[in-house]
Design a protein around this motif. Structure first.
Motif, PDB file in Angstrom:
ATOM      1  N   ARG A 173     -69.746 106.154 -65.668  1.00  0.00           N
ATOM      2  CA  ARG A 173     -68.354 105.746 -66.041  1.00  0.00           C
ATOM      3  C   ARG A 173     -67.421 105.535 -64.643  1.00  0.00           C
ATOM      4  N   LEU A 174     -66.837 106.525 -63.724  1.00  0.00           N
ATOM      5  CA  LEU A 174     -66.212 106.426 -62.841  1.00  0.00           C
ATOM      6  C   LEU A 174     -66.367 105.362 -61.588  1.00  0.00           C
ATOM      7  N   ALA A 175     -68.080 105.839 -61.238  1.00  0.00           N
ATOM      8  CA  ALA A 175     -68.691 105.025 -60.322  1.00  0.00           C
ATOM      9  C   ALA A 175     -67.932 103.445 -60.211  1.00  0.00           C
ATOM     10  N   ASN A 176     -67.894 103.129 -61.744  1.00  0.00           N
ATOM     11  CA  ASN A 176     -67.591 101.845 -62.471  1.00  0.00           C
ATOM     12  C   ASN A 176     -66.427 101.442 -62.089  1.00  0.00           C
ATOM     13  N   ASP A 177     -65.463 102.338 -62.805  1.00  0.00           N
ATOM     14  CA  ASP A 177     -64.490 101.634 -62.558  1.00  0.00           C
ATOM     15  C   ASP A 177     -63.869 101.682 -60.628  1.00  0.00           C
ATOM     16  N   GLU A 178     -64.044 102.833 -59.840  1.00  0.00           N
ATOM     17  CA  GLU A 178     -63.687 102.816 -58.702  1.00  0.00           C
ATOM     18  C   GLU A 178     -64.296 101.136 -58.394  1.00  0.00           C
ATOM     19  N   LEU A 179     -65.613 100.799 -58.589  1.00  0.00           N
ATOM     20  CA  LEU A 179     -66.248  99.820 -57.705  1.00  0.00           C
ATOM     21  C   LEU A 179     -65.592  98.716 -58.935  1.00  0.00           C
ATOM     22  N   GLN A 180     -64.850  98.408 -59.456  1.00  0.00           N
ATOM     23  CA  GLN A 180     -64.291  97.443 -59.964  1.00  0.00           C
ATOM     24  C   GLN A 180     -62.696  97.242 -59.723  1.00  0.00           C
ATOM     25  N   THR A 181     -61.778  98.299 -59.503  1.00  0.00           N
ATOM     26  CA  THR A 181     -61.134  98.365 -58.305  1.00  0.00           C
ATOM     27  C   THR A 181     -60.671  98.135 -57.417  1.00  0.00           C
ATOM     28  N   TYR A 182     -61.730  98.506 -56.083  1.00  0.00           N
ATOM     29  CA  TYR A 182     -62.303  97.969 -55.532  1.00  0.00           C
ATOM     30  C   TYR A 182     -62.524  96.742 -55.209  1.00  0.00           C
ATOM     31  N   ASN A 183     -63.300  95.320 -56.351  1.00  0.00           N
ATOM     32  CA  ASN A 183     -63.423  94.259 -55.438  1.00  0.00           C
ATOM     33  C   ASN A 183     -62.731  93.639 -56.602  1.00  0.00           C
ATOM     34  N   ALA A 184     -61.520  94.303 -57.501  1.00  0.00           N
ATOM     35  CA  ALA A 184     -60.467  93.589 -57.320  1.00  0.00           C
ATOM     36  C   ALA A 184     -59.636  92.704 -56.877  1.00  0.00           C
ATOM     37  N   ALA A 185     -59.482  94.460 -55.514  1.00  0.00           N
ATOM     38  CA  ALA A 185     -58.647  93.862 -54.326  1.00  0.00           C
ATOM     39  C   ALA A 185     -59.072  92.954 -53.294  1.00  0.00           C
ATOM     40  N   LEU A 186     -60.477  93.251 -54.136  1.00  0.00           N
ATOM     41  CA  LEU A 186     -60.614  92.015 -52.797  1.00  0.00           C
ATOM     42  C   LEU A 186     -60.888  90.852 -52.811  1.00  0.00           C
ATOM     43  N   GLN A 187     -60.969  90.196 -54.136  1.00  0.00           N
ATOM     44  CA  GLN A 187     -60.444  88.891 -54.656  1.00  0.00           C
ATOM     45  C   GLN A 187     -59.214  88.502 -54.207  1.00  0.00           C
ATOM     46  N   HIS A 188     -58.336  88.613 -54.547  1.00  0.00           N
ATOM     47  CA  HIS A 188     -57.332  88.650 -53.899  1.00  0.00           C
ATOM     48  C   HIS A 188     -56.102  88.974 -52.823  1.00  0.00           C
ATOM     49  N   PHE A 189     -56.428  88.366 -51.760  1.00  0.00           N
ATOM     50  CA  PHE A 189     -55.827  89.471 -50.208  1.00  0.00           C
ATOM     51  C   PHE A 189     -53.922  89.266 -50.437  1.00  0.00           C
ATOM     52  N   SER A 190     -53.625  90.645 -50.564  1.00  0.00           N
ATOM     53  CA  SER A 190     -51.907  90.380 -50.812  1.00  0.00           C
ATOM     54  C   SER A 190     -52.049  91.100 -48.411  1.00  0.00           C
ATOM     55  N   LEU A 191     -51.109  90.549 -48.358  1.00  0.00           N
ATOM     56  CA  LEU A 191     -50.934  90.784 -47.155  1.00  0.00           C
ATOM     57  C   LEU A 191     -49.836  91.866 -47.024  1.00  0.00           C
ATOM     58  N   GLN A 192     -48.961  91.418 -48.159  1.00  0.00           N
ATOM     59  CA  GLN A 192     -47.937  92.388 -48.630  1.00  0.00           C
ATOM     60  C   GLN A 192     -48.053  93.384 -49.199  1.00  0.00           C
ATOM     61  N   GLY A 193     -49.235  93.484 -50.248  1.00  0.00           N
ATOM     62  CA  GLY A 193     -49.683  95.190 -50.339  1.00  0.00           C
ATOM     63  C   GLY A 193     -49.871  95.707 -49.561  1.00  0.00           C
ATOM     64  N   TYR A 194     -50.621  95.035 -47.943  1.00  0.00           N
ATOM     65  CA  TYR A 194     -51.583  95.664 -46.663  1.00  0.00           C
ATOM     66  C   TYR A 194     -50.567  96.368 -45.987  1.00  0.00           C
ATOM     67  N   LEU A 195     -49.602  95.367 -45.933  1.00  0.00           N
ATOM     68  CA  LEU A 195     -48.257  96.019 -45.316  1.00  0.00           C
ATOM     69  C   LEU A 195     -47.114  97.317 -45.980  1.00  0.00           C
ATOM     70  N   GLU A 196     -47.202  97.300 -47.375  1.00  0.00           N
ATOM     71  CA  GLU A 196     -46.922  97.708 -47.453  1.00  0.00           C
ATOM     72  C   GLU A 196     -47.815  99.809 -47.117  1.00  0.00           C
ATOM     73  N   LYS A 197     -48.280  99.492 -48.023  1.00  0.00           N
ATOM     74  CA  LYS A 197     -50.012 100.139 -47.941  1.00  0.00           C
ATOM     75  C   LYS A 197     -49.789 100.763 -46.855  1.00  0.00           C
ATOM     76  N   ILE A 198     -49.998 100.430 -45.391  1.00  0.00           N
ATOM     77  CA  ILE A 198     -49.910 100.687 -44.380  1.00  0.00           C
ATOM     78  C   ILE A 198     -49.069 101.903 -44.055  1.00  0.00           C
ATOM     79  N   MET A 199     -47.966 100.996 -44.162  1.00  0.00           N
ATOM     80  CA  MET A 199     -46.794 101.872 -44.049  1.00  0.00           C
ATOM     81  C   MET A 199     -45.958 103.511 -44.831  1.00  0.00           C
ATOM     82  N   ALA A 200     -46.883 103.147 -46.075  1.00  0.00           N
ATOM     83  CA  ALA A 200     -47.421 104.577 -47.209  1.00  0.00           C
ATOM     84  C   ALA A 200     -47.538 105.032 -46.889  1.00  0.00           C
TER      85      ALA A 200
END
Length: 745
Positions: free
Chosen positions: A122-149
């Motif tokens: 269940r843990l691996a499936n949850d992590e995989l779904q979260t990871y793949n969801a981030a891949l489906q939509h590219f958010s430049l704002q999210g990445y820039l904020e993530k890097i600075m944080a």
């Protein structure tokens, strides 16, 4: 029952989805077979099928390196890909190479049970779904904020393999390339440093018509402030090349003039055109203020939405396109000329090319009528790759200098083009000035022979060419006296802007004039220079200290077979180009400066090698000859390169390293030295040579042991035959003369 902490932390650092898919594939096979160990091939098949199926459903997943579709990935590549998560999870997984099975460590398997496996699934499936969801939509704002944080805290963590490195080098470039206004003429590249964390990480978009590197030319780049308070979208210029070519003062003037001309040419709508960009307090911070044509500032916590960010980027790219179209038009001759003189970037070789190139080098050497022992050329190459300073020792006339010259020739480095330099060491050299240079009575700096080579090697047009310096008979004078500055500076190697740099060699107090400052200022040991010293050990020369030995591999040329004759079947060349094509310096340049750079991918080999050295160190401590981290790292690098390029077996490679990094440290007349030699011989012979080493019986008289190896012969089945032979000669010298040393055999 909650999962053990060792399990809950395995997905904390996710570079890709590989760990999650591997765990899920393994659990599926464990359930299907009801066994503790399952076929590794079946797990690989499940792993591959997951990615193929997801892509066929139209979902975005991590792509295999260099390819778009998993279905097109060859099996050999799949093996390399899956080895990455397997190596990262060796603390919980066990692979049996004999029967090619994989599973959890037995104790952990029992601890997990069926309930634990379900929780882990269940843990691996949850992590995989979260990871793949981030891949489906590219958010430049999210990445820039993530890097600075996250960047400031990430700098406190190990650099090698960090998720932010993958984000900058792979994920963000891939996402930006997918934007409709960034087509094939653009190169997208990101960096968080090379080997160490960068002070100012960046993400650049470069038009390949004028530049493919951030060191020169114009490009668009996101620059992050050192304190991560803001990120700047900038129209920028490379500062490295202008400052190297013109000096800092004239380089700044050139960049400011270029900035003025570009601002006159372009509208640069909605961008700031001042020098108020604040990245860091000094150094690169000042460089960026001078080189930035225009910028848009996004403050942490206030980065606009994706729609605005993409619109800003599209506007800047349009201005950039107009600029490149202008400067590359046929009517602009001055800019055309500038583009023509830009240096070619050095391209690293593929691992599989190395063996072929070494065969070409060996063929060139044979055509010149010279013969060296088996694997000597490979050993010489690995030694230079591990550290750009190697010592060749032995009696006169055995081909030490000739090996260096022929090896360099085969790589296109000759005396005529200045890439091979022979420097005879004089007995009266007593300080670094004899090699580096000095300030004369008029106040001008007079460069020494090695400084002249360094200056030539760091020129822009030469930075990709290998330079070889052979210090002939370097121990005619005391090496620690005239070579001390170079030894110290060699230890300051670090990654900067993708290149290996060192501290300055020439003191600023020696450079009074502007001309001298521009010519010799900021001069370290260039990454494309390789130092080789030849030594003859006799009563007229000086011994080496451990400071020198720690920093070099010592190759010995004492075992000579005179019954070697030229092969008349091969034409012996006396002039002309060698077979091997001219190569760039990356063939020899080190890929690792610290063990952390290589540890993630080569963990098993590093641990195995280190465990061997720990046992040897326990013996050497009795005679104060044990090694430290510097020697351990150098030996590990040598073993890693050998494994990467498949040049020798692991035992053959370790035999060379024992001979070259451990034995040169041993000398003395005490009985403890005898015990160490006998213990090392026992280990070098191993159990398959048909020779029994009883240390107690041989404490007083070891003649029966070394007399069996007269004329340089060793048992053909000895585990480490070269080491065993050398130890036997050292033992013989101890018994006959009452003193022994690596250098006196």
């Amino acid at each position: 029952m909650p999962l053990p902490e060792i399990i809950t932390q395995i997905f904390k650092r996710k570079q890709k989805s590989y760990k999650m898919v591997l765990i899920l594939s393994l659990i599926e096979e464990l359930r299907a077979t009801n066994q503790e160990r399952v076929s590794f091939d079946r797990v690989k098949e499940q792993f591959l099928n997951y990615f193929i199926a997801e892509q066929e459903r139209g979902n975005r997943v991590d792509q295999p390196p260099g390819r778009e579709l998993w279905r097109d990935a060859p099996k050999s590549q799949l093996k390399d890909i899956i080895n990455s998560p397997v190596n990262a999870l060796t603390h919980i997984l066990f692979v049996n190479s004999e029967d090619n099975t994989i599973g959890f460590h037995s104790q952990l398997q029992r601890q997990l049970g069926e309930e634990g496996l379900s929780q882990l699934e269940r843990l691996a499936n949850d992590e995989l779904q979260t990871y793949n969801a981030a891949l489906q939509h590219f958010s430049l704002q999210g990445y820039l904020e993530k890097i600075m944080a996250e960047y400031t805290s990430a700098k406190k963590e190990p650099f090698a393999g960090h998720a932010l490195g993958t984000l900058f080098r792979q994920t963000l470039p891939s996402e930006l390339k997918a934007l409709p206004f960034i087509d094939e003429q653009y190169k997208v590249q990101g960096s968080v440093g090379q080997g160490n964390w960068a002070t100012v990480p960046w993400l650049a978009i470069l038009d390949k018509r004028i530049t493919e590197t951030t060191q020169h030319g114009e490009y668009v780049v996101y620059l992050f402030a050192e304190d991560m308070s803001a990120v700047y979208l900038t129209f920028n210029q490379g500062v490295t090349v202008p400052i190297q070519e013109k000096g800092r003062r004239e380089g700044y003037a050139y960049l400011r003039n270029q900035t003025h001309e570009i601002r006159e040419l372009l509208s640069l709508t909605h961008m700031n055109k001042d020098e108020n960009i604040r990245l860091m307090d000094s150094g690169l911070g000042q460089d960026y203020q001078v080189s930035t044509v225009a910028y848009i500032k996004y403050e942490r916590g206030s980065v606009p939405n994706d729609e605005q960010l993409i619109r800003d980027l599209e506007n800047v790219i349009e201005d950039y396109r107009l600029y490149v179209d202008t400067v590359t038009s046929t009517g602009n001759e001055a800019n055309d000329e500038e583009v023509e003189i830009l240096p070619q970037e050095a391209e690293p070789l593929k691992d599989e090319q190395v063996t072929s190139i070494l065969h070409q080098i060996q063929s060139h050497i044979r055509r010149q009528g010279f013969f060296f022992p088996e694997h000597l050329v490979e050993n010489f190459y690995l030694s230079l790759k591990a550290k750009p300073f190697v010592i060749l020792a032995g009696i006169s006339g055995t081909g030490k200098t000739r090996l260096v010259k022929l090896f360099a020739e085969a790589l296109g480095a000759t005396r005529d083009n200045g890439q091979f330099t022979l420097i005879p060491v004089r007995p009266d050299w007593s300080d670094p000035a004899d090699l580096l240079g000095y300030k004369d009575l008029s106040g001008r700096f007079q460069p020494g022979p090695i400084t002249k080579v360094f200056v030539d090697a760091r020129k822009l047009e030469n930075q990709h060419r290998p330079y070889f310096i052979c210090l002939d008979e370097m121990n005619l004078a005391r090496v620690e006296h005239y070579f001390s500055d170079l030894l110290s500076v060699l230890e300051t190697q670090e990654w900067r802007e993708g290149r290996i740099t060192t501290q300055d060699l020439i003191s600023s107090t020696l450079l009074d004039t502007l001309e001298d400052q521009e010519e010799y200022g900021s001069l370290g040991i260039p990454e494309n220079v390789f130092l080789i010293g030849t030594v003859n050990m006799d009563e007229t020369t000086h011994p080496f200290s451990k400071k020198v030995l720690d920093r070099a591999n010592t190759l010995e040329f004492n075992y000579i077979n005179l019954e070697q004759y030229p092969d008349l079947g091969e034409q012996v060349e006396t002039s002309g180009s060698p077979d091997a094509a001219e190569l760039n310096h990356l063939f020899l340049r080190s890929d690792y400066l610290q063990l952390v750079d290589a540890y993630d991918v080569n963990k098993e080999l590093v641990v195995r090698t280190t465990e061997r050295l720990v046992k040897i160190n326990a013996l050497l401590e009795d005679i104060h000859a044990h090694v430290g981290f510097r020697v351990r790292d150098a030996i590990c690098f040598y073993m890693i390169y050998n494994d990467r390029y498949k040049l020798m077996s692991e035992e053959e490679a370790f035999d060379w390293q024992l001979l070259q990094k451990i034995l040169p440290r041993i000398q003395g007349s005490h009985s403890s030295v005898r015990r160490v030699l006998l213990s090392l011989i026992k280990g070098a012979i191993g159990s398959g040579a048909g020779v029994t080493v009883n240390i107690e019986e041989l404490k007083e008289d070891a003649t029966p042991l070394y007399m069996k190896w007269a004329a340089g012969q060793t048992p053909p089945t000895a585990k480490h035959p070269q080491t065993a032979r050398k130890l036997a000669f050292m033992l013989r010298r101890l018994e006959e003369d009452g003193f022994t040393s690596y250098w006196l055999s």
